[in-house]
Each structure stands twice: as C-alpha cells, then as structure tokens.
Design a protein around this motif. Structure first.
Motif, PDB file in Angstrom:
ATOM      1  N   SER A   1       0.832  -1.200   0.000  1.00  0.00           N
ATOM      2  CA  SER A   1       0.000   0.000   0.000  1.00  0.00           C
ATOM      3  C   SER A   1       0.872   1.258   0.000  1.00  0.00           C
ATOM      4  CB  SER A   1      -0.949  -0.001   1.204  1.00  0.00           C
ATOM      5  OG  SER A   1      -0.228   0.005   2.419  1.00  0.00           O
ATOM      6  N   ASP A   2       0.253   2.421  -0.110  1.00  0.00           N
ATOM      7  CA  ASP A   2       0.963   3.693  -0.208  1.00  0.00           C
ATOM      8  C   ASP A   2       1.362   4.180   1.182  1.00  0.00           C
ATOM      9  OD1 ASP A   2       1.959   6.184  -0.731  1.00  0.00           O
ATOM     10  OD2 ASP A   2       0.076   7.033  -1.477  1.00  0.00           O
ATOM     11  N   TRP A   3       2.610   3.906   1.565  1.00  0.00           N
ATOM     12  CA  TRP A   3       3.077   4.287   2.898  1.00  0.00           C
ATOM     13  C   TRP A   3       3.436   5.764   2.987  1.00  0.00           C
ATOM     14  CZ3 TRP A   3       1.960   1.219   6.687  1.00  0.00           C
ATOM     15  CH2 TRP A   3       1.754  -0.136   6.413  1.00  0.00           C
ATOM     16  N   GLY A   4       3.446   6.461   1.860  1.00  0.00           N
ATOM     17  CA  GLY A   4       3.697   7.894   1.873  1.00  0.00           C
ATOM     18  C   GLY A   4       2.446   8.737   1.872  1.00  0.00           C
ATOM     19  N   ALA A   5       1.290   8.101   2.029  1.00  0.00           N
ATOM     20  CA  ALA A   5       0.023   8.832   2.030  1.00  0.00           C
ATOM     21  C   ALA A   5      -0.020   9.819   3.209  1.00  0.00           C
ATOM     22  CB  ALA A   5      -1.139   7.861   2.114  1.00  0.00           C
ATOM     23  N   PRO A   6      -0.775  10.935   3.060  1.00  0.00           N
ATOM     24  CA  PRO A   6      -0.867  11.918   4.140  1.00  0.00           C
ATOM     25  C   PRO A   6      -1.416  11.337   5.439  1.00  0.00           C
ATOM     26  CG  PRO A   6      -1.696  12.849   2.092  1.00  0.00           C
ATOM     27  CD  PRO A   6      -1.469  11.392   1.843  1.00  0.00           C
ATOM     28  N   GLU A   7      -2.282  10.350   5.341  1.00  0.00           N
ATOM     29  CA  GLU A   7      -2.837   9.682   6.514  1.00  0.00           C
ATOM     30  C   GLU A   7      -2.730   8.174   6.326  1.00  0.00           C
ATOM     31  OE1 GLU A   7      -3.884  11.177   9.208  1.00  0.00           O
ATOM     32  OE2 GLU A   7      -3.769  13.233   8.429  1.00  0.00           O
ATOM     33  N   LEU A   8      -2.351   7.462   7.389  1.00  0.00           N
ATOM     34  CA  LEU A   8      -2.319   6.005   7.345  1.00  0.00           C
ATOM     35  C   LEU A   8      -3.665   5.461   7.797  1.00  0.00           C
ATOM     36  CD1 LEU A   8       1.194   5.156   8.832  1.00  0.00           C
ATOM     37  CD2 LEU A   8       0.538   5.401   6.428  1.00  0.00           C
ATOM     38  N   SER A   9      -4.161   4.460   7.086  1.00  0.00           N
ATOM     39  CA  SER A   9      -5.421   3.835   7.465  1.00  0.00           C
ATOM     40  C   SER A   9      -5.210   2.939   8.684  1.00  0.00           C
ATOM     41  CB  SER A   9      -5.969   3.003   6.307  1.00  0.00           C
ATOM     42  OG  SER A   9      -5.126   1.878   6.066  1.00  0.00           O
ATOM     43  N   ASP A  10      -6.315   2.589   9.331  1.00  0.00           N
ATOM     44  CA  ASP A  10      -6.228   1.662  10.460  1.00  0.00           C
ATOM     45  C   ASP A  10      -5.638   0.325  10.015  1.00  0.00           C
ATOM     46  OD1 ASP A  10      -7.285   3.549  12.164  1.00  0.00           O
ATOM     47  OD2 ASP A  10      -9.332   2.759  12.076  1.00  0.00           O
ATOM     48  N   ALA A  11      -5.998  -0.103   8.790  1.00  0.00           N
ATOM     49  CA  ALA A  11      -5.465  -1.367   8.273  1.00  0.00           C
ATOM     50  C   ALA A  11      -3.956  -1.280   8.078  1.00  0.00           C
ATOM     51  CB  ALA A  11      -6.149  -1.723   6.951  1.00  0.00           C
ATOM     52  N   GLN A  12      -3.455  -0.151   7.597  1.00  0.00           N
ATOM     53  CA  GLN A  12      -2.009   0.020   7.446  1.00  0.00           C
ATOM     54  C   GLN A  12      -1.304  -0.004   8.800  1.00  0.00           C
ATOM     55  OE1 GLN A  12      -2.186   3.677   5.009  1.00  0.00           O
ATOM     56  NE2 GLN A  12      -0.739   2.664   3.627  1.00  0.00           N
ATOM     57  N   LYS A  13      -1.878   0.692   9.774  1.00  0.00           N
ATOM     58  CA  LYS A  13      -1.249   0.734  11.100  1.00  0.00           C
ATOM     59  C   LYS A  13      -1.228  -0.649  11.740  1.00  0.00           C
ATOM     60  CE  LYS A  13      -3.782   4.431  12.167  1.00  0.00           C
ATOM     61  NZ  LYS A  13      -4.374   5.583  12.911  1.00  0.00           N
ATOM     62  N   GLU A  14      -2.285  -1.412  11.576  1.00  0.00           N
ATOM     63  CA  GLU A  14      -2.319  -2.760  12.142  1.00  0.00           C
ATOM     64  C   GLU A  14      -1.311  -3.661  11.433  1.00  0.00           C
ATOM     65  OE1 GLU A  14      -2.951  -6.288  14.044  1.00  0.00           O
ATOM     66  OE2 GLU A  14      -3.380  -4.240  14.680  1.00  0.00           O
ATOM     67  N   TYR A  15      -1.221  -3.533  10.112  1.00  0.00           N
ATOM     68  CA  TYR A  15      -0.233  -4.319   9.369  1.00  0.00           C
ATOM     69  C   TYR A  15       1.179  -3.988   9.843  1.00  0.00           C
ATOM     70  CZ  TYR A  15       3.076  -5.497   5.740  1.00  0.00           C
ATOM     71  OH  TYR A  15       4.184  -5.961   5.081  1.00  0.00           O
ATOM     72  N   ALA A  16       1.480  -2.710   9.946  1.00  0.00           N
ATOM     73  CA  ALA A  16       2.813  -2.282  10.362  1.00  0.00           C
ATOM     74  C   ALA A  16       3.143  -2.801  11.758  1.00  0.00           C
ATOM     75  CB  ALA A  16       2.901  -0.756  10.317  1.00  0.00           C
ATOM     76  N   ALA A  17       2.166  -2.734  12.649  1.00  0.00           N
ATOM     77  CA  ALA A  17       2.378  -3.216  14.016  1.00  0.00           C
ATOM     78  C   ALA A  17       2.620  -4.717  14.042  1.00  0.00           C
ATOM     79  CB  ALA A  17       1.190  -2.847  14.893  1.00  0.00           C
ATOM     80  N   SER A  18       1.905  -5.449  13.201  1.00  0.00           N
ATOM     81  CA  SER A  18       2.044  -6.911  13.201  1.00  0.00           C
ATOM     82  C   SER A  18       3.418  -7.352  12.739  1.00  0.00           C
ATOM     83  CB  SER A  18       0.960  -7.556  12.327  1.00  0.00           C
ATOM     84  OG  SER A  18       1.196  -7.337  10.944  1.00  0.00           O
ATOM     85  N   ASP A  19       4.120  -6.493  12.020  1.00  0.00           N
ATOM     86  CA  ASP A  19       5.453  -6.843  11.537  1.00  0.00           C
ATOM     87  C   ASP A  19       6.490  -6.897  12.649  1.00  0.00           C
ATOM     88  OD1 ASP A  19       4.853  -7.351   8.933  1.00  0.00           O
ATOM     89  OD2 ASP A  19       5.674  -5.497   8.111  1.00  0.00           O
TER      90      ASP A  19
END
Length: 207
Positions: free
Chosen positions: A137-155
């Motif tokens: 997904s677009d990690w440079g987006a102005p806002e991170l979605s909840d799904a992106q934050k959960e994915y990042a945390a799971s790593d």
C-alpha cells in the motif's frame, strides 16, 4: 495491547523495557535513494507497538529514535534485516545494530521449505495468522489507514517469540555460531547494497 503513531520521532513519554527491541520499516519501494523511508515500527515484546512516521521533506533527525537504535547494548530484531538496516542507514544516518534476523535464521534451520516470509514463519512456529494485504500500500500517504497501522504493528509484534523458537532450532541443528556470523556480517552486506553492489556476489569466483 495498543498501537501508537508518532510523527517524526518517538514521543518523550515513550519508554521501552530492557532487552531486545523488534524493528521494521516501511518505504515507498525497495530502492533507497529513489524510495523514501516512511515508517519505523518498534516493539519491546510487552504488548505495545510504536510507529514513527516520516513525512515527505523530513529531516530524519529523530534523536530519541536514534538513541534507542544506535545503542550498542540493545539487540535489534528484524525479519529481513538487510533491507531495514540499509534504508535506515540511508535516511536516518546510523547503523541499527547489533542485530538478529529471523529470516536469516529461518533459512538456516527451515531448509525443508523455501517459504521464509514472516507470514509463513508466524503461522508455522507460533500458530497465528497475519495478513500481508497492506504490504504494497501507499506508505507515503498523508494519513495512514487503520489497516495500514495494524499491518505495520504486526510486523514487529511476533519477532521476540520467533527468536525464541528459532534459537531452539539453531541450537538443535548446531548452527548458532553460523547464524551469529551471518548477523554480524549483515551491516557490511547492507553497506554493499548502498554502495552499488546489491546483486553481485563479490566473493564469487567468476573466471
């Protein structure tokens, strides 16, 4: 268990327990210099994950993050350390070592499979399912979605537990010292990537 998002550096109120710190990164792509570093994820293995986001045009100063990851007495856990330490060296300006790489350890002891991704490791060794849907997904987006934050945390959520399981197998197969030698070499391997030798094996005899 909670996920905390910080802008440009860790907040002054953030503390981490003693011991290894799990680390991961997200970027616009896989080529430092072309693809900027967007996110650094951290966990001390006690249930919370911290995400440090860098905006376009960032100075990447991050003194509190730097102090944590430059600490020579703090082991850093990664799953593909070669990329993570390389892109942090390129943008943050330091080498986040000493380190342990779960992907490298997996390749040394799970020789019965070619599936060494984090999702496969977590499923086999820990019995958990994680989603990789947001990986591209677009990690440079102005806002991170909840799904992106959960994915990042799971790593970073499972790296401490994976290290324990992989250490048991490394010991069983008598490859602990070999693994440590690989971990010790990874900073040099990352610097070779950054210096222009990402694919070439400079140790190969080619005529």
């Amino acid at each position: 268990m909670a996920v905390y998002l910080h802008e440009e550096d860790l907040g002054p109120e953030v503390t981490f327990a003693d011991g290894p710190i799990a680390v991961d990164t997200e970027a616009m792509g896989l080529i430092p210099g072309r693809d900027r570093l967007c996110l650094v994820q951290l966990s001390d293995g006690h249930g919370d994950e911290h995400l440090v986001r860098f905006a376009r045009g960032s100075t990447y100063a991050a003194p509190r993050l730097r102090a944590l990851l430059e600490d020579p007495n703090r082991l850093k856990l990664y799953h593909f350390a070669r990329f993570d330490i390389g892109i942090m060296r390129a943008y943050l300006g330091f080498m986040a070592a000493p380190l342990y790489c779960t992907r490298t350890a997996s390749r040394l002891v799970r020789t019965y499979t070619d599936r060494h991704g984090l999702k496969d490791l977590v499923k086999e060794l820990l019995g958990h399912e994680i989603s990789k849907q947001q990986q591209t997904s677009d990690w440079g987006a102005p806002e991170l979605s909840d799904a992106q934050k959960e994915y990042a945390a799971s790593d970073v959520r499972f790296l401490h537990a994976l290290k324990e399981r992989l250490d048991e197998r490394l010991q069983r197969e008598e490859r602990t010292e070999l693994a440590q030698a690989c971990f010790d070499f990874l900073p040099a391997r990352a610097m070779l990537d950054l210096a222009g030798w990402p694919e070439q094996d400079i140790f190969a005899h080619d005529g």
